[in-house]
Design a protein around this motif. Structure first.
Motif, short mmCIF file in Angstrom:
data_model
loop_
_atom_site.label_atom_id
_atom_site.label_comp_id
_atom_site.label_asym_id
_atom_site.label_seq_id
_atom_site.Cartn_x
_atom_site.Cartn_y
_atom_site.Cartn_z
N GLY A 158 0.83 -1.21 0.00
CA GLY A 158 0.00 0.00 0.00
C GLY A 158 0.86 1.25 0.00
N LEU A 159 1.89 1.26 0.85
CA LEU A 159 2.79 2.42 0.91
C LEU A 159 3.54 2.60 -0.41
N LEU A 160 4.03 1.47 -0.97
CA LEU A 160 4.77 1.55 -2.24
C LEU A 160 3.88 2.07 -3.36
N ILE A 161 2.66 1.52 -3.42
CA ILE A 161 1.76 1.90 -4.50
C ILE A 161 1.40 3.37 -4.39
N ALA A 162 1.05 3.82 -3.17
CA ALA A 162 0.69 5.23 -2.99
C ALA A 162 1.85 6.12 -3.42
N THR A 163 3.08 5.73 -3.02
CA THR A 163 4.25 6.53 -3.40
C THR A 163 4.42 6.55 -4.92
N SER A 164 4.19 5.39 -5.54
CA SER A 164 4.42 5.32 -6.99
C SER A 164 3.43 6.17 -7.76
#
Lengths: 600, 600
Positions: A158-164
Motif C-alpha cells: 500500500g505504501l509503495l503503491i501510494a508513493t508510486s
C-alpha cells in the motif's frame, strides 16, 4: 478393482466429481427469478465501481488503461463457472498490478509491445500454475503465507503503491519498484511539478478521502436509507471521473501539460495468444508463481470472510482451479493477472449478489462500457486515476498490527517487520520471499527446540505436572519427562541431548519415563533418536519407559522392532508407569519436590 | 547495566566465553605424558591410513593428488584448536570431494589453474559460511537434513562415486556428474579399455574388498590380538599402494599405457590466497553453501556417535566454528573443502586418540610425508587410488533403509527415494536440494492437516478419550474437541474449517470445548483463527470454552483480549469444563456414545 461398486454408484461418483470441478452445476440448478433480480442489481452497482478502478489498476501495472477493462470481462465469466465463492468479484487488484509492473518491467520497457506481451504471458503462466496446483489439491501451500506476512506485505505494498502514484499527482516522471529508488527519483524530478496537474490531483484526492469516510453519514442526513447511502458513496470515484473529464475539456487541460488518458480503443477484447517463447517464460516463471500465490491468498481470505457471513463454504483447492481459469481467460483476451479483490467483492456482497452469475452480468456491463463509453474516457486526467489508487491503497495500510504482534509473539513480529522492510527496500518479490523465508526459519527454529518439562505427581491425584510450576512428588531414582512436541527430524537431536543431559545430572536414576501425551507424531528420525536414547540408557543400566502414547503413534511404533528392543515398557497412563517404577525400586523414597531449591 | 556485577564475576564470564570458542583451553589444561603417548600412537596409525586416502580423494575432486595432502595438514591443526570433538579427524572426504568436482567443473576445466582456484575459493567460502553460522549459533539449520535425506544422499553419492571411478580401472576417459551422463560416457569409451590398467585395477579392488571383510580374522589366526589385527587391516591400502608402485616400475607400466600419478611436487603446502573475484564468488556461493551443510551434517553425526561412546559431549554450534576454521586453513594452504570423515575418525578413535592433539600430530605426519615420500608416489598407478575409492564408498551404500522406511513412514520413504533418485539422475547439488525440499514439503503438508479427535468421558472417570476408539459418554448439546497439534499459521485455517464443519453437523449444540492438552504453542495466526471461531460460534448462540491450556500458552493468551472476548471460559481440566456445560444445559441428557453408529 471395481467389483462391488454398482454402475449406479459409479454414475453418482462421477456426478460428485463433476460438481466438485464445476460448482456452477450446483447453484445453477436452483437459479430463479428472485435470485436473478438480486444478481442483476449487484452487477450494475459493481460495474459502475469497476470502470474507474479497472482503468486505474491497469495504469498502476504500467499498461494502457483499456487492458484493465479487458481483464474485467472474460475472467469474471470463467470464475463464475469454476469458482466456489458465491460473491467473490475477480479482476485487476492493486497488489497484483504492482507485481505485474515489477515483473514485466524487468523484461521490457513500459509502453512497448514486449511489455504488454510479458503481462499477458504472466497471466497465462499464473493461470496454468493455479489450475495445476488446484488439480493437485495443493491449496495447503497457501498456508506458507502466515497472517503476519500477508498483512505486512499488504501494508508495505500500500505504501509503495501510494508513493508510486505521487508522480501522476505532481505531473512529473519518476520510476522505481522500491522506496529508495522511488523517493530518489521523485525527489530529483520535483522541480518539474505541473501546477495544473496538482490542481486536479489534490482536490480529487481530498474528495475521495472525504467520500470514503464522510459521504455515507452525509447522504443519510439527506434522507437516504443506510444501505442505499453506503452504495451511493461507493460511486464517489465515478463522480470524480466525470467532473474531471468535464474540467479537462472546459479548461483545455491537455494544452496546459496535464496528462490525459488519451485515446482508448473502442470494442470488445481481442483474442490474444500468450507467448510460448521459452526465454521469456524462464524469466517470468518465478514472478508468475509469486503472483499466483499472493493472488490466491488474497482471494481465498476475502472469499472465506464473505462465505462465513452467510454460513456458506468455499473449497480452497477448487478456488485454485477457479482463479486459474480466470487468469487463462484473461491471457487469451489480452488482459493481465487477476484475482479476487477485497473492495469489489465487498460491494458485490453488500449489493446483494447471491450467485456467481452476478459476476457474469458484471462482465456484460464492462463489455458494454468498453463498447460505448471508451470515447468519453480519452479526456480523463491520469491524476484522477492516481488519486483513486492512492485513496484505495492507503486504507490497506495497517499501523496497529505491529504493536499487537510485538506484545503477543516476537517471532510473528519479526516476520511481519521483515516483510514490510524488505518489500519497501527491495520491492514486492523480494518482500514476499523474505517474509515466507523468515516465517519458515522462525517456525523451524522453534520446532527444533521444543518445550519439555520434568514432571512429578500431584499429591493425592493421578495427575503429573511440571516440577517448576507445581508442588509435586518425585523420586530420586525415577525421571519423568513430558515431551511437549511431536518428535520429527527437526527436533530429533534435541530430545537426545535433553535426556542425556538430565541423566548426567542425576546419577541415582534407574528409570526414565517419557510421557508422550503431547507427542502427536514420531517420524523416522524421531524413531532413530528414541532408539539411540534407549541404547545409551541401557548401557548405563537405566530402563526407558514410554507412557500415554497416542493411538495413531502406537500403531506406527508397533510396525517396528522398537517396542521389543525397549529396555522398559509402554504404559497407557503415566500414573501406572510411575507406580510400577516405584515398586521396582523396592523402596518408597517418594519425597516432596522442593520448588524453592529446584531439585528433584 | 553492570551495577552489581563484580569485576571478578566479569573476568569469570569472559573466561567462560573464551573456553566456549577455544575448547583447546579446556583439554589443554590437563594434558600430560600418558595422554601424549596415546595421541602419538593414534596419530601414527591415522597418518599411514590418510596418505593414500588423501591422494585418492583429491583425484576424485579432479585435483592434483598432492592437494589432498595439503588439505590434510593445516585444517587438522585449526580443528584441534577450535573443535569440540576429542576424536574427530578432519580432511578430504568422498562426498565433499565429489561435490567439489561438480562445482569447480561448472566454472573451469579439470587440470587448469582456474579449476584449482575454484576449489580453493570453495574452501574459503565454505569456511567463512560455517564460521559465521557458528557465531550466529545456527547449528539448528542442520536439522533441515532429516535422517532419510542424509542416508539417501550418502547411498546415491556412493553409487555415483563408484561409477565415476570405473574409468580409472578401465583406463578410459569418461565424464559426467550424474548417472545418465556417466554411464553414457563410459559406454561409448568402452572400446578403448586398457588391458594392463585392468590387470592392476581388478586385483587391487578384489584385494581391498578382501582386506575390508576378511583380513582381520585372518590376522587373528596368525596370532595378532583383535585390536592390533583391526588396525593392521586398516593399512591394507598402503600395502596395495606399495605393491602397485613396485609393479609399475618393474613392468614399465607407463609405457604400456597405464596412467600413473606422475610427478608430485615435494615440500610443504604453499601459502595461497583465495580468489576475491566477485563473478567467481557469485557462481560458487550456492555450491559452497551445500558443501558446508552436507559437510557439517556428516561431521556432526560422526562426532556425536563417537562422543556418545565415551560419554563426552560436543557442541554443534562450536563445531560450525571448528569446521569453518579448518576450511579457511585449507583455503590458505592451497587445499580444498574438508570435513570430519567417518572412516578416519573411527580409526583415530579405535587407535586410542584422547584429545584433538592427535589431529595436530597427524598433521605433522602428513607434512613429513609430503616433504619426503612424494618422490616415491610418482609411479603409483591411478587405478590403485580408484580402487581405494570404490571400496571405500561402496560400503556407504545402504540397501536396507528403503524397506525399513516404507514400513514405518511413507513420507520419510518418499524423501529418501526422492533424494536417491534426484542425486543419481541430476547430480549431488540437485539431489540435496530435492531431498530437503521434499522433506520440508511433506512436513508442512502434515503440519497443515493435523489430527483432532472428538472426545467423550470414559464412564466412572475424569478421562476423556476419542469417541471413535473408546466407549465413552457424550451429550448432544456439548461438543468436546481434542486438538492434537500446536496452532500455527500452517494449520490455522484447518481448525476453523474442522470446527465449523462439526458445528454444522450438530444443530443442537450450545457448547464447544476445545481441549488443548496437546497444544504446545499458539502463534498469531492461530490466535486469529481462535478469535474467528469464537465470533462465528457466538453468532450462532454457541459458547466456546478452552480446557487444559498449558502454562506457557496461557501466559501468552493473557497478554491479549482473547480471554475477555471469549464467549465461554478457560478451564484447567476438561472434566470440569464438561461438568459446567452439563449443568448450564439444565438437563442431564448424557448418553452412551454409540460407537457402531458413529454419532455423538
Amino acid at each position: 478393482m471395481l467389483d462391488g461398486i454398482r454402475p449406479a454408484r459409479l454414475r453418482w461418483r462421477n456426478r460428485i466429481m463433476l460438481k466438485r470441478y464445476l460448482p456452477i452445476l450446483e447453484w445453477g440448478r436452483t437459479y430463479n427469478g428472485a435470485v436473478l433480480t438480486n444478481d442483476l442489481v449487484a452487477a450494475s452497482i459493481v460495474t459502475i465501481m469497476l470502470i474507474p478502478q479497472s482503468l486505474a489498476y491497469a495504469l498502476l501495472a504500467g499498461l494502457p488503461p483499456v487492458i484493465g477493462l479487458y481483464a474485467s470481462i472474460l475472467p469474471l465469466v470463467a470464475y463464475a463457472i469454476f469458482g466456489t465463492s458465491r460473491t467473490l468479484a475477480v479482476g485487476p487488484v492493486a497488489v497484483i498490478s504492482l507485481m505485474t509492473a515489477s515483473a514485466a518491467g524487468a523484461v521490457a520497457a513500459q509502453g512497448t509491445a514486449e511489455y504488454l506481451e510479458a503481462a499477458i504471458t504472466l497471466a497465462a503462466l499464473s493461470g496454468i500454475m493455479l489450475a495445476v496446483l488446484g488439480l493437485l489439491r495443493a491449496g495447503f501451500l497457501a498456508n506458507l503465507l502466515s497472517h503476519p506476512v500477508v498483512s505486512g506485505f499488504i501494508t508495505a505494498s500500500g505504501l509503495l503503491i501510494a508513493t508510486s502514484q505521487l508522480k501522476h499527482i505532481l505531473g512529473i516522471r519518476a520510476d522505481g519498484d522500491n522506496w529508495p529508488a522511488l523517493l530518489g527519483s521523485l525527489g530529483s524530478a520535483l522541480d518539474g511539478t505541473n501546477a495544473w496537474t496538482l490542481a486536479i490531483g489534490i482536490p480529487v484526492t481530498l474528495f475521495l478521502f472525504w467520500v470514503r469516510s464522510e459521504a455515507k453519514p452525509a447522504l443519510e442526513r439527506f434522507g437516504l436509507r443506510p444501505r442505499a447511502a453506503d452504495i451511493t458513496a461507493k460511486a464517489g470515484p465515478v463522480v470524480a471521473v466525470m467532473l474531471t473529464i468535464i474540467a479537462a475539456i472546459i479548461f483545455k487541460l491537455e494544452e496546459r501539460g496535464v496528462a490525459l488518458v488519451g485515446e482508448v480503443p473502442q470494442g470488445l477484447p481481442p483474442f490474444a495468444v500468450p507467448s510460448t517463447d521459452l526465454d521469456l517464460i524462464e524469466q517470468l516463471w518465478v514472478p508468475a508463481l509469486l503472483i499466483s500465490i499472493i493472488g490466491f491468498v488474497e482471494s481465498v481470505s476475502v472469499a472465506r470472510t464473505l462465505a462465513a457471513k452467510r454460513r456458506q463454504r468455499i473449497s480452497p483447492d477448487q478456488e485454485l482451479v477457479g482463479l486459474g481459469a480466470a487468469n487463462i481467460a484473461s491471457a487469451f483476451s489480452g488482459g493481465y493477472p487477476v484475482t479476487g479483490g477485497f473492495a469489489r467483492s465487498a460491494v458485490n456482497f453488500d449489493a446483494g449478489a447471491e450467485t456467481p452469475a452476478a459476476g457474469a452480468f458484471t462482465a456484460v456491463g464492462i463489455a458494454l462500457a468498453s463498447l460505448f463509453l471508451t470515447p468519453l474516457l480519452s479526456s480523463l486526467p491520469v491524476a484522477t486515476l492516481a488519486a483513486t489508487i492512492i485513496v484505495a491503497v492507503l486504507s490497506l495500510v495497517d499501523l496497529k498490527t505491529p504493536g499487537r504482534l510485538w506484545r503477543y509473539s516476537k517471532a510473528d513480529f519479526a516476520a511481519h517487520i521483515a516483510t514490510i522492510g524488505m518489500t519497501l527496500l527491495a520491492g514486492v518479490e523480494v518482500g514476499v520471499i523474505a517474509g515466507v523465508g523468515v516465517g519458515l526459519l522462525l517456525y523451524l527454529w522453534r520446532a527444533s527446540r521444543p518445550h519439555a518439562a520434568i514432571v512429578g505427581r500431584v499429591p493425592e491425584t493421578e495427575h503429573f505436572r511440571n516440577i517448576e510450576r507445581h508442588a509435586v512428588f518425585t523420586d530420586p531414582h525415577i525421571l519423568s519427562i513430558r515431551i511437549d512436541e511431536s518428535l520429527t527430524y527437526l527436533n530429533a537431536h534435541w530430545l537426545e541431548e535433553f535426556v542425556m543431559e538430565e541423566v548426567a545430572d542425576h546419577p541415582e536414576l534407574h528409570h526414565v519415563i517419557l510421557m508422550c501425551s503431547a507427542v502427536n507424531a514420531i517420524d523416522a528420525s524421531g524413531l532413530e533418536s528414541l532408539e539411540a536414547i534407549n541404547h545409551r540408557l541401557e548401557d548405563g543400566g537405566i530402563k526407558l519407559h514410554l507412557s500415554e502414547v497416542k493411538g495413531p503413534v502406537m500403531d506406527k511404533l508397533e510396525r517396528t522392532h522398537f517396542v521389543e528392543d525397549l529396555g522398559g515398557k509402554v504404559y497407557l497412563s503415566q500414573a501406572r508407569a510411575f507406580a510400577d517404577a516405584l515398586r521396582d525400586n523396592g523402596d518408597s523414597d517418594l519425597q516432596p519436590h522442593d520448588l524453592a531449591r529446584g531439585q528433584i
